[in-house]
Write an enzyme that holds these catalytic residues in place. Structure first.
Site, PDB file in Angstrom:
ATOM      1  N   LYS A  39       0.837  -1.202   0.000  1.00  0.00           N
ATOM      2  CA  LYS A  39       0.000   0.000   0.000  1.00  0.00           C
ATOM      3  C   LYS A  39       0.873   1.254   0.000  1.00  0.00           C
ATOM      4  CE  LYS A  39      -0.433  -0.033   5.042  1.00  0.00           C
ATOM      5  NZ  LYS A  39      -1.335   0.020   6.199  1.00  0.00           N
ATOM      6  N   TYR A  81      17.763  29.419   8.117  1.00  0.00           N
ATOM      7  CA  TYR A  81      16.637  30.143   8.709  1.00  0.00           C
ATOM      8  C   TYR A  81      16.700  30.108  10.235  1.00  0.00           C
ATOM      9  CZ  TYR A  81      14.312  30.299   4.149  1.00  0.00           C
ATOM     10  OH  TYR A  81      14.001  30.540   2.836  1.00  0.00           O
TER      11      TYR A  81
END
Length: 360
Positions: free
Chosen positions: A35, A255
């Protein structure tokens, strides 16, 4: 030239892990769980690589089962979430899809479907997501009184909540509840074994096990990495070292300026980020590797790049491939630094990262 940020998928490692699952399963047969696009590895490639080994596949939903048929594979496919509308049952019958039914509504659809597909019933043994309670199972099966429905019932499925924790008593309790609930139908098949259950000493796996994460080399057991369990990593996420620079004490990176050099440090920028599926929450100290040498991240992960400390790899040069996870850096270790699990990392690698296959 395309950016050489890639996910290398080793199909020989996949087959090795499936074979190990079969060994761990004992007398049970193993349906390969493919899956979520083969846990991010590519469902067609993964299912195709196991075509000569796996007698049955398991997926979450109808769309994934269709992808297996589109790849030219004929094995039965178990739909772990069942179906989402009545008309899906006819397609299941025609294409050898085996839905796992878990609600009264789905049983009503089954009763009105004419000739039903082969199907399973989900037993809620304690996880409390989907399924019929153990005390309700006798009435549920008795309600399948239509002559065409009873022969189509393959057996019973349940799912463990805490099999990854060797110290939890819950798996034993769930197993006992499941055995008691299904005892009236010894002729029908039973399936309980997720990946973690394969590594529980003495755990019965009955007729069908359902290996998932272990097929791809991720650990299903708390406190262990895949390699420690004998599993081989199937995905190697790598990206190029795109620039290097020397940082002086007091220089920060990225950042928020959350990391600052305390000594002169050779820093490298790697062309991968959360836009590629690398976890943003993997912060300073998360391992990576270049040239077989383990290095570590520094600062925050950006959308398209991240920074690494190259002190442990003095020979690293621009253009070298940096392993974000793979043979040198277990994916479970990266997941631990990011506060998540290997399942999320694998399935989160985005479509802009090409999958390159070997061992086909």
């Amino acid at each position: 030239m395309p950016r050489p940020t890639v996910a290398r998928v080793d199909l020989d490692a996949l087959r090795h892990n499936y074979t190990l699952a079969c060994e761990k399963a004992g007398t049970a047969r193993a349906m390969a769980v493919v899956k979520a696009d083969g846990y991010g590895h590519g469902i067609a490639a993964v299912a195709g690589a196991l075509a000569n080994l796996a007698p049955k596949y398991a997926v979450a939903c109808l769309e994934e089962a269709r992808a297996i048929r589109a790849a030219g594979l004929a094995q039965p496919v178990v739909l772990l979430q069942g179906v989402h509308q009545p008309g899906d049952l006819a397609e299941c019958r025609e294409r050898a899809f085996e839905p796992v039914l878990h609600s009264a509504e789905q049983l009503e659809w089954l009763a009105g479907a004419g000739t039903p597909p082969a199907f399973w019933l989900k037993v809620n043994s304690g996880m409390n997501r989907l399924g019929f309670g153990p005390g309700d199972l006798l009435a549920v099966v008795s309600g399948l009184g239509v002559a065409s429905s009873r022969p189509a019932l393959q057996g019973f499925v349940t799912h463990f909540a805490c099999a990854d924790d060797p110290d939890s008593p819950m798996t034993d309790a769930q197993t006992a509840a499941f055995v008691s609930a299904t005892m009236p139908w010894p002729e029908l098949m039973r399936s309980v074994g997720n990946s973690a259950a394969h590594f529980r000493p003495g755990q019965p796996l009955f007729d069908w096990s359902r290996p998932g994460i272990m097929l791809y080399g991720g650990s299903p057991v708390l406190g262990k990495t895949g390699p420690e369990l004998g599993l081989r990593p199937v995905m190697r996420l790598e990206a190029p070292l795109m620039a290097t620079r020397w940082l002086k004490p007091g220089d920060s990176v990225g950042y928020g300026a959350v990391w600052t050099a305390t000594v002169e440090t050779r820093m490298g920028m790697v062309a991968v980020g959360y836009g590629d599926g690398y976890p943003r929450h993997a912060g300073t100290g998360t391992p990576a590797a270049v040239g077989g040498q383990r290095i570590s991240l520094i600062g925050r992960v950006s959308m398209d790049m991240l920074a690494v400390d190259l002190s442990a790899a003095p020979d690293a040069r621009t253009g070298d491939a940096v392993e974000l996870w793979g043979d040198t850096v277990p994916i479970d270790e990266v997941a631990g630094h990011a506060g998540t699990i290997s399942y999320e990392l694998m399935t989160g690698v985005t479509a802009r990262v090409p999958r390159l296959y070997s061992g086909n």
